[in-house]
Scaffold this active site. Structure first.
Site, PDB file in Angstrom:
ATOM      1  CD  GLU A 275       4.187  -5.715  -1.680  1.00  0.00           C
ATOM      2  OE1 GLU A 275       3.384  -5.298  -2.543  1.00  0.00           O
ATOM      3  OE2 GLU A 275       5.407  -5.706  -1.852  1.00  0.00           O
ATOM      4  N   GLY A 277      -2.935  -3.691   2.235  1.00  0.00           N
ATOM      5  CA  GLY A 277      -3.146  -2.355   2.779  1.00  0.00           C
ATOM      6  C   GLY A 277      -4.596  -2.213   3.189  1.00  0.00           C
ATOM      7  NE  ARG A 278      -8.830  -1.465  -1.552  1.00  0.00           N
ATOM      8  CZ  ARG A 278      -8.933  -0.298  -2.192  1.00  0.00           C
ATOM      9  NH1 ARG A 278      -9.824   0.586  -1.798  1.00  0.00           N
ATOM     10  NH2 ARG A 278      -8.166  -0.038  -3.218  1.00  0.00           N
ATOM     11  NE  ARG A 314     -11.248   4.060  -1.952  1.00  0.00           N
ATOM     12  CZ  ARG A 314     -12.368   3.408  -2.144  1.00  0.00           C
ATOM     13  NH1 ARG A 314     -13.453   3.716  -1.456  1.00  0.00           N
ATOM     14  NH2 ARG A 314     -12.410   2.418  -2.996  1.00  0.00           N
ATOM     15  CE1 TYR A 318      -8.770   5.117  -7.747  1.00  0.00           C
ATOM     16  CE2 TYR A 318      -9.492   5.468  -5.490  1.00  0.00           C
ATOM     17  CZ  TYR A 318      -8.489   5.369  -6.423  1.00  0.00           C
ATOM     18  OH  TYR A 318      -7.179   5.507  -6.021  1.00  0.00           O
ATOM     19  CB  CYS A 346     -16.482  25.486  -6.297  1.00  0.00           C
ATOM     20  SG  CYS A 346     -16.692  26.533  -4.868  1.00  0.00           S
ATOM     21  CD  GLU A 347     -13.400  20.284  -8.901  1.00  0.00           C
ATOM     22  OE1 GLU A 347     -13.679  19.435  -9.764  1.00  0.00           O
ATOM     23  OE2 GLU A 347     -12.250  20.669  -8.656  1.00  0.00           O
ATOM     24  CE1 TYR A 375      -4.134   2.868  -1.255  1.00  0.00           C
ATOM     25  CE2 TYR A 375      -5.833   1.312  -0.575  1.00  0.00           C
ATOM     26  CZ  TYR A 375      -4.542   1.572  -0.998  1.00  0.00           C
ATOM     27  OH  TYR A 375      -3.675   0.530  -1.164  1.00  0.00           O
TER      28      TYR A 375
HETATM   29  C1  LIG Z   1      -1.266  -0.494  -3.559  1.00  0.00           C
HETATM   30  C2  LIG Z   1      -0.313  -1.614  -3.402  1.00  0.00           C
HETATM   31  C3  LIG Z   1      -0.494  -2.560  -2.390  1.00  0.00           C
HETATM   32  C4  LIG Z   1      -1.677  -2.554  -1.461  1.00  0.00           C
HETATM   33  O1  LIG Z   1      -2.896  -2.776  -2.101  1.00  0.00           O
HETATM   34  P1  LIG Z   1      -4.213  -3.003  -1.210  1.00  0.00           P
HETATM   35  O2  LIG Z   1      -5.278  -3.128  -2.209  1.00  0.00           O
HETATM   36  O3  LIG Z   1      -4.372  -1.805  -0.345  1.00  0.00           O
HETATM   37  O4  LIG Z   1      -4.022  -4.233  -0.413  1.00  0.00           O
HETATM   38  C5  LIG Z   1       0.462  -3.539  -2.241  1.00  0.00           C
HETATM   39  N1  LIG Z   1       1.544  -3.614  -3.059  1.00  0.00           N
HETATM   40  C6  LIG Z   1       1.747  -2.713  -4.040  1.00  0.00           C
HETATM   41  C7  LIG Z   1       2.951  -2.826  -4.885  1.00  0.00           C
HETATM   42  C8  LIG Z   1       0.835  -1.684  -4.246  1.00  0.00           C
HETATM   43  O5  LIG Z   1       1.032  -0.810  -5.235  1.00  0.00           O
END
Ligand SMILES: *Cc1c(COP(=O)(O)O)cnc(C)c1O
Length: 421
Positions: A275, A277-278, A314, A318, A346-347, A375
């Protein structure tokens, strides 16, 4: 690697000068490269090679319809964490059998939505969720395919806010209790157990935590099979990190990550899901802003941009680093000076970088934030009544606005005033 390079003195997205996009859509805006999205998806395809697998893009990193439709056209499945993301995936044409549903707080409505619309599997995170999902499935005369997310208690060595696989984190069930929880799942009439799920965190820059977690999953697979469960699918989560600071980081490559997967769970005869994403969307996007003012403060100079924490949270949330570069290529050897790079909100937290060395910047100059495709837009808000900024997709020499900037009237008219005010 990405497709944002200086050419003829101007940073381009593929073959499009960013100055052209800025002239057409105004700043600030997000811009994504189709070629980078493709390349990063394919790196994972190559990494998993001939292991039976499905790469489910974590839509929470970037859920624009055009982005997910493009990834789906390459064969991606989707990892969704809400009913809204599920509907976005369906709207982009992703079939239910390629959508996995993650998240610790799925509601009965969300379960119904996915069970009636089609779902590859639910990644279930607790016993109460199992009970509810079984009940909802029975009401619909369906069986819900599930994996159970186990928490392997490994430290992903990442930022505390995005570590998810330690025993103190809210995710999954403790791996030590897995056999008991699988036994309960097998006894529930609305569930069909098909595998195991694990996701230990995000922005991991070391493979060792993956290796430890996946070895634990392999061991658990043997135990659960011995207990009589069918374990035919392993969802190994996302989390592989990207180089936000190019000058000093080189996180592991997908091909190396793939070797860890093959080495730890490749022999189990399971279908593998990941899975990411980033790693797919992060370096496929830039945030482009203009400099409103250069303000000389006491002992420090500020670049005040037209982008702010509401557009890219971000750094505020973070303490994250983004490489920040001028869109017009600095002359070679141009002297650098430190700036605090801030937005107009304004922060004091609305600060993208402190004392960042930049070539000389003047009012009106365009500035690009690298690695902003994940993100970024998805976490943006309209704080300070700053409209959500446009998203633009580039492919070769073409570009299109894939989410338009709302007008102020759009924003104001979303509110309604009761007659008794
Ligand atoms: C956030 C998340 C991802 C993706 O994480 P990345 O760091 O963007 O690859 C995959 N699976 C679950 C369950 C997540 O919460």
């Amino acid at each position: 690697m990405d497709h944002f390079l200086y050419r003829n003195g101007v940073m381009h997205a593929e073959d499009v000068p960013l100055t052209d996009i800025a002239a057409r859509v105004g700043t600030p805006f997000y811009v994504y490269s189709t070629a980078t999205l493709t390349r990063h998806f394919q790196l994972f395809e190559e990494a998993l090679g001939d292991l039976p697998h499905l790469i489910c893009f974590a839509m929470k990193s970037n859920s624009n319809q055009a982005v997910i439709k493009h990834l789906a056209s390459l064969g991606a499945g989707m990892d969704v964490v809400s009913g809204g993301e599920y509907l976005r995936a369906k709207a982009a044409g992703v079939p239910g059998e390629k959508i996995v549903f993650s998240g610790i707080g799925k509601t009965a409505d969300e379960m119904r939505l996915a069970l009636t619309g089609g779902i590859r599997q639910f990644n279930v995170e607790s016993e109460p969720e199992m009970q509810r999902l079984s009940r909802v499935a029975v009401e619909l005369g369906a069986k819900a395919p599930i994996t159970i997310r186990v928490n392997p208690d490994v430290d992903a060595k990442t930022h505390a806010k995005i570590a998810t696989g330690r025993s103190e984190d809210k995710f999954g069930i403790p791996i030590a209790r897995a056999r008991e929880v699988y036994a309960l799942a097998a006894s529930l009439p609305g569930l069909e157990v098909i595998g195991i799920d694990v996701h230990i965190g995000s922005q991991l820059t070391d493979l060792e935590p993956f290796e430890i977690a996946y070895n634990k999953v392999a061991e658990l697979t043997h135990q659960l099979r011995a207990d009589g469960h069918t374990i035919s699918r392993l969802d190994l989560g996302g989390g592989l990190g990207i180089p936000y600071e190019r000058s000093n980081s080189a996180p592991p490559l997908p091909i190396e990550y793939g070797e860890v997967i093959k080495r730890t769970v490749g022999h189990l005869g399971c279908e593998i899901e990941i899975e990411p994403g980033r790693l797919i969307s992060g370096n496929a996007g830039l945030l482009v802003a203009s400099t409103i003012y250069v303000k000389n403060g006491e002992g420090r100079d500020f670049l005040i941009l037209d982008a702010a924490m509401n557009d890219l949270i971000r750094p505020a949330m973070y303490g994250a680093w983004h490489d920040i570069v001028p869109v017009l290529e600095p002359t070679p050897g141009a002297e650098q000076a430190p700036y605090d790079i801030v937005g107009p909100v304004c922060e004091s937290g609305d600060t993208f970088a402190k004392q960042r060395n930049m070539p000389p910047v003047k009012e009106g100059d365009l500035i690009a934030f690298r690695s902003a495709g994940a993100y970024g837009a998805v976490m943006s808000s309209e704080y300070n009544t700053r409209p959500l900024i446009p998203e633009v997709l580039v492919k070769g020499d073409q570009f299109a606005v894939i989410r338009a900037r709302p007008s102020f009237d759009d924003i104001i008219n979303r509110d309604t005033v009761p007659e008794w005010v």
